[in-house]
Design a protein around this motif. Structure first.
Motif, PDB file in Angstrom:
ATOM      1  N   LEU A 110      46.957  44.849  46.753  1.00  0.00           N
ATOM      2  CA  LEU A 110      45.855  45.416  46.012  1.00  0.00           C
ATOM      3  C   LEU A 110      45.010  44.290  45.176  1.00  0.00           C
ATOM      4  CD1 LEU A 110      43.482  47.376  46.003  1.00  0.00           C
ATOM      5  CD2 LEU A 110      45.125  48.717  44.468  1.00  0.00           C
ATOM      6  N   ASN A 111      43.742  43.645  45.296  1.00  0.00           N
ATOM      7  CA  ASN A 111      43.332  42.832  44.492  1.00  0.00           C
ATOM      8  C   ASN A 111      42.132  43.547  43.776  1.00  0.00           C
ATOM      9  OD1 ASN A 111      41.951  41.005  43.062  1.00  0.00           O
ATOM     10  ND2 ASN A 111      42.477  39.044  44.883  1.00  0.00           N
ATOM     11  N   LEU A 112      41.952  43.767  42.774  1.00  0.00           N
ATOM     12  CA  LEU A 112      41.073  44.271  41.755  1.00  0.00           C
ATOM     13  C   LEU A 112      40.432  43.494  40.618  1.00  0.00           C
ATOM     14  CD1 LEU A 112      42.697  47.920  41.425  1.00  0.00           C
ATOM     15  CD2 LEU A 112      40.903  47.276  42.755  1.00  0.00           C
ATOM     16  N   ALA A 113      40.843  42.172  40.928  1.00  0.00           N
ATOM     17  CA  ALA A 113      40.386  41.267  39.675  1.00  0.00           C
ATOM     18  C   ALA A 113      38.890  41.158  39.585  1.00  0.00           C
ATOM     19  CB  ALA A 113      40.937  39.756  40.161  1.00  0.00           C
ATOM     20  N   ASP A 114      38.671  41.064  38.305  1.00  0.00           N
ATOM     21  CA  ASP A 114      37.110  41.142  37.799  1.00  0.00           C
ATOM     22  C   ASP A 114      36.402  42.367  38.397  1.00  0.00           C
ATOM     23  OD1 ASP A 114      36.957  38.470  36.715  1.00  0.00           O
ATOM     24  OD2 ASP A 114      37.680  37.908  38.833  1.00  0.00           O
ATOM     25  N   CYS A 115      37.062  43.753  38.403  1.00  0.00           N
ATOM     26  CA  CYS A 115      36.401  44.782  38.766  1.00  0.00           C
ATOM     27  C   CYS A 115      36.371  45.636  37.354  1.00  0.00           C
ATOM     28  CB  CYS A 115      37.189  45.802  39.855  1.00  0.00           C
ATOM     29  SG  CYS A 115      37.361  44.996  41.275  1.00  0.00           S
ATOM     30  N   HIS A 116      35.259  45.176  36.778  1.00  0.00           N
ATOM     31  CA  HIS A 116      35.072  45.668  35.430  1.00  0.00           C
ATOM     32  C   HIS A 116      35.187  47.038  35.183  1.00  0.00           C
ATOM     33  CE1 HIS A 116      34.886  41.446  34.607  1.00  0.00           C
ATOM     34  NE2 HIS A 116      33.621  41.293  35.328  1.00  0.00           N
ATOM     35  N   ARG A 117      35.173  48.043  36.071  1.00  0.00           N
ATOM     36  CA  ARG A 117      35.099  49.549  35.887  1.00  0.00           C
ATOM     37  C   ARG A 117      36.653  50.038  35.977  1.00  0.00           C
ATOM     38  NH1 ARG A 117      30.348  52.679  38.549  1.00  0.00           N
ATOM     39  NH2 ARG A 117      28.607  51.320  38.079  1.00  0.00           N
TER      40      ARG A 117
END
Lengths: 608, 98
Positions: A110-117
Motif C-alpha cells: 500500500l503506497n500512500l506517500a504524499d496523500c496529505h489527508r
C-alpha cells in the motif's frame, strides 16, 4: 537534464501500468477505463471481478486511479483480488478510502506517500491486516506516534516508509516489535541515539535510511547490531565517524562531515555504492582506506571538499562517477582515465576541466555512455575528442563556450564546423548544447544526426533557419530551441518530425499567442512549452487522460516539405529597435497573425 | 480455405469457430499448443476447446486475431471493445497471451 528526468518518470509510470501485459489486455483496460459510464457497465459483474487474476486486478485499479475514475465505493469491488495499491500523491485519499482498503483481504503493498489527508484515524483501518507487507506513508505530515501504534499491529510488515511524517522518537521506539522488517525509511524524523538503540531487535533489517536524524557518533556503533544491513542513509546527520559494517553495500553520507568511513575490526565491507555529495572530508587521506574499494561501482563526490583525487586510481570497478562541482581539474583527469575501462557515466559539470582534460580521456573510456561537461571551460576543441568516445549516448555541454566552429589560424583564417566531429558517435541519443554562442550555421550539421532523440539549444542567435534544419531529424522526440528569435511564420512553416513529442520554445519572445495556439491546434499530440502556453498542469492532465501514444500513432505525415518562408535579410530585430518600439511591434504582429491563424485553426487534425 | 490451414476453436457452450491458423497464432498460447512437439490432441486435429471462454468472448477474440494481423500490416483502425465485455475479454486475453 531536468526535462529528461521528467520524461523518464513518465515512461516509468506508463511502463509500470502495462508491463508484461499483452496488447489485448491493454486495450481492454483502456476500454474499461474509458469513462464513468463504461465503469458502470462492468462494475456489477461481481463474479468475474472476483475470479480475476490479481495482476490484472492490480493493473485495472491502477489505470482507474490514473484516469481519476476511482472513488471509495468502487474500491469495494476489488477487495478480494487486488494485492498492490498505489495511490501516491492523491490528495483525496482520506479515512473513507482507507475504510474500504482495510477490507482488502490480500493487500500486500500500500503506497500512500504524499496523500496529505491521511491521519492517525485513517490508519486505524489497517489495524490487524494479515497480508500487508509494504506500507509507504512518506510525507503524510498528519501521521504521528498514535498512527504508528496502529501500524505495529500488522506483524507481517517488511517494508515501512515513514519519512517526513509527524512521528517522534517515542513512535520510532514502538517499531522494535516489527521483527520481520527488511526496509525501514525514517528520513527526516528526529531519530535519537536511544531510539536507534531500541531498534536493535530488528535483526533482519537490510535497508535503513536515517537522513536528517539526530543520530550522532555516540549512537553510530549501534548500527553494528544489524548483521544484514546493506543500505544505510546518514545524509545530513552529525555522524563523522562511522564504524565498520561488514555487510554494507550502499552508503549515503551526503552533506556530512566525514572523519572516517567504516574503520574498525572484522571483515572489510564490500561497498558498491557510495554517495558523499556535499560532504566535508576532515581527513582526506584516510577517507577511502577502510573498505574494499575494488567493488565500488558508483561514487558521487559532487560538491564535496575533496582536493586530491589520487584515490580514484584504485576504483577499478567504477561505472558511475559524479565529480561535478568538485575541485577536480585537468591535472587529475589522468586518474579518471586510469579507471575508465568500464565507466559508463561521468559527470564533470561545474569543474575546472578544459578541453585538454577531455583529450586525456580519449581511448580510455570505451564504455562511456553519459558525459556531462556542463558549465566547464571546454571549447570547440573538445568536440573532436568527444567524437572519439565510441559508446556515448548522452552528452551534456550546456553553458560552455562552444560555438560550433574551430578557428584555424594561418595565412587565411578558416572556420571549420566542430560539431561534425560528433557524427562518428553512432549511438548519440541526447545532446545538450544550450550555449549562448551557438549560431544557425553551427546547428546545420546537427540535422543529419540519425539517432538523436533529445536536443536542447538555447541561444539568442538562433533563428527560424535552425528550426527548419532540425525538422529533418528522423528520431527526435524532445526538441528545445530556447531564447531564440523564432518568428510566427517560422513556426507556422515548421513541419515537425512524426516522432516529436515535446517542443520547448520557452524564451522565444517574438512568438505571439496566436501562433502558439495555432501550432497546438495543428499538432495536438506535441507538448509545446512556451510562456504563452497558460497552464502546464493542464497539459500533464491531458497527457494522463489520453491513451498511450502507441495506440494513437501520429497522423500520416506528408513528406513533401514546403519551402521555408524566411526573408533572406532577416536580422535580429532587437538590434534595430528600442524596447518600447519592440513592445509595439509585438502587438502589431499578433494583429497580423490572427487572420493568418483563422484559416488554419480548424478543430480537426490536419495531416500536414 | 484448406483444412490444413485452419484451426477450430470451441467455446464453453460448444460453438465452433473455424479460423485461419495464421490468425490463431496471434495467441502465444494457441501457437504453443499447435506447434509444440509431442502428440497433443490439439496438434493432431487442429482443434482447441476452451471450457472457460464463452461464445461471445471467443467470437471477439477471433475478431481480434484478424484485426491484429491487419494492424501488423499497417492498417491502423481501432479495435472497438464494448465496456460490458472488458473484464471477461481481459481475462481471456491474459490466458491466451494475445
Amino acid at each position: 537534464m531536468e526535462k529528461q528526468k521528467i520524461g523518464e518518470r513518465e515512461r516509468e509510470s506508463k511502463g509500470m501500468e502495462i508491463e508484461a501485459e499483452s496488447r489485448l489486455v491493454r486495450l481492454c483496460i483502456e476500454a474499461a477505463c474509458e469513462s464513468r459510464e463504461s465503469v458502470e457497465k462492468w462494475r456489477k459483474q461481481r463474479r468475474t471481478l472476483n475470479s480475476m487474476p490479481s495482476p490484472l486486478a492490480d493493473a485495472l485499479l491502477r489505470r482507474l486511479f490514473l484516469r481519476r475514475l476511482l472513488f471509495p465505493s468502487l474500491l469495494e469491488a476489488f477487495k478480494l483480488r487486488v494485492e498492490v495499491v498505489d495511490l501516491k500523491g492523491e490528495n483525496n485519499v482520506d479515512a473513507e478510502w482507507m475504510a474500504y482498503l482495510g477490507a482488502f483481504c490480500y493487500l500486500r503493498s500500500l503506497n500512500l506517500a504524499d496523500c496529505h489527508r491521511i491521519n492517525n484515524s485513517a490508519l486505524w483501518s489497517l489495524v490487524g491486516m494479515t497480508s500487508l507487507k509494504e506500507v509507504d506513508i512518506s510525507r503524510c505530515a498528519k501521521v504521528t506516534d498514535a498512527g504508528i501504534r496502529h501500524l505495529v499491529s500488522i506483524s507481517t510488515l517488511q517494508t515501512l516508509r515513514i519519512s517526513e511524517t509527524g512521528v517522534t522518537a517515542v513512535g520510532i521506539k514502538l517499531l522494535s516489535s516489527l521483527t520481520n522488517m527488511f526496509v525501514l525509511d525514517l528520513g527526516g524524523l528526529p531519530v535519537t541515539d536511544t531510539a536507534l538503540s531500541s531498534l536493535q531487535a530488528l535483526t533482519k533489517l537490510e535497508y535503513l535510511d536515517l537522513w536528517g536524524s539526530n543520530i550522532s557518533n555516540k549512537g553510530a556503533p549501534v548500527l553494528q547490531k544489524f548483521p544484514k544491513l546493506k543500505f544505510l542513509g546518514l545524509a545530513w546527520t552529525n555522524v563523522t565517524i562511522l564504524p565498520n559494517l561488514s555487510s554494507l553495500e550502499c552508503l549515503n553520507l551526503s552533506n556530512c562531515t566525514i572523519n572516517s568511513v567504516l574503520q574498525g575490526n572484522g571483515n572489510k565491507a564490500h561497498l558498491t555504492k557510495l554517495i558523499c555529495s556535499g560532504a566535508t572530508f576532515t581527513n582526506e587521506a584516510e577517507a577511502f582506506l577502510y573498505f574494499d574499494t575494488c567493488f565500488l561501482s558508483f561514487l558521487d563526490v559532487s560538491n564535496s571538499s575533496l582536493n586530491g583525487f589520487y584515490f580514484l586510481n584504485h576504483l577499478k570497478a567504477m561505472e558511475y562517477l559524479d565529480l561535478s562541482s568538485s575541485m577536480i581539474g585537468d591535472d587529475s583527469i589522468e586518474a579518471v582515465a586510469s579507471i575508465g575501462a568500464i565507466l559508463r557515466n561521468l559527470n564533470l559539470g561545474k569543474t575546472r576541466v578544459t578541453s585538454a582534460g577531455v583529450a586525456i580521456l580519449v581511448g580510455h573510456v570505451p564504455k562511456l555512455e553519459n558525459l556531462s561537461l556542463s558549465r566547464t571551460l571546454v571549447d570547440d576543441l573538445a568536440m573532436s575528442y568527444i567524437g572519439m568516445m565510441p559508446s556515448l549516448k548522452l552528452v551534456d555541454l550546456n553553458n560552455t563556450i562552444i560555438n560550433g566552429f574551430i578557428h584555424q589560424d594561418g595565412a587565411e583564417p578558416n572556420l571549420i564546423s566542430s560539431l561534425t566531429a560528433l557524427h562518428s558517435l553512432k549511438g548519440l541519443e541526447s545532446l545538450n548544447l544550450e550555449c549562448a554562442t551557438i549560431k544557425d550555421a553551427a546547428v546545420d550539421p546537427l540535422s543529419s544526426f540519425q539517432e538523436l532523440r533529445l536536443l536542447s539549444l538555447k541561444s539568442p542567435s538562433l533563428t527560424d533557419i535552425s528550426l527548419y534544419h532540425l525538422s529533418s531529424l528522423p528520431k527526435i522526440r524532445n526538441l528545445g530551441i530556447r531564447n531564440a528569435v523564432l518568428t510566427d511564420s517560422g513556426l507556422f512553416s515548421f513541419r515537425p518530425p512524426a516522432t516529436l513529442e515535446m517542443l520547448d520554445l520557452r524564451g522565444c519572445w517574438l512568438l505571439t499567442e496566436d501562433a502558439i495556439l495555432s501550432f497546438r491546434k495543428r499538432h495536438p499530440l506535441i507538448e509545446l512549452r512556451h510562456e504563452h502556453v497558460v497552464s502546464t498542469s493542464d497539459q500533464t492532465a491531458h497527457h494522463r487522460l489520453t491513451p498511450p501514444r502507441t495506440f494513437l500513432r501520429p497522423p500520416q505525415v506528408n513528406q513533401k516539405r514546403e519551402k521555408l518562408i524566411v526573408s533572406q535579410y532577416f536580422i535580429d530585430q532587437r538590434l534595430k529597435y528600442t524596447r518600447e518600439e519592440l513592445l509595439a511591434l509585438q502587438f502589431q504582429s499578433s494583429s497580423l497573425g490572427s487572420p493568418f491563424d483563422k484559416s488554419h485553426a480548424k478543430p480537426q487534425m490536419q495531416s500536414d | 480455405m484448406r483444412k490444413e490451414d485452419t484451426v477450430k476453436l470451441i467455446s464453453a457452450e460448444g460453438f465452433e469457430f473455424v479460423i485461419h491458423k495464421e490468425a490463431a497464432m496471434v495467441s502465444q498460447t494457441i501457437r504453443n499448443m499447435l506447434t509444440s512437439p509431442g502428440s497433443f490432441a490439439e496438434t493432431e486435429h487442429g482443434e482447441v476447446t476452451f471450457p472457460e471462454i464463452s461464445t461471445t468472448i471467443l467470437e471477439k477474440i477471433c475478431q481480434y486475431f484478424y484485426w491484429s494481423l491487419q494492424y501488423a500490416n499497417g492498417k491502423e483502425t481501432e479495435f472497438p471493445i464494448e465496456p460490458e465485455l472488458t473484464l471477461e475479454l481481459m481475462m481471456a486475453a491474459n490466458y491466451l497471451h494475445t
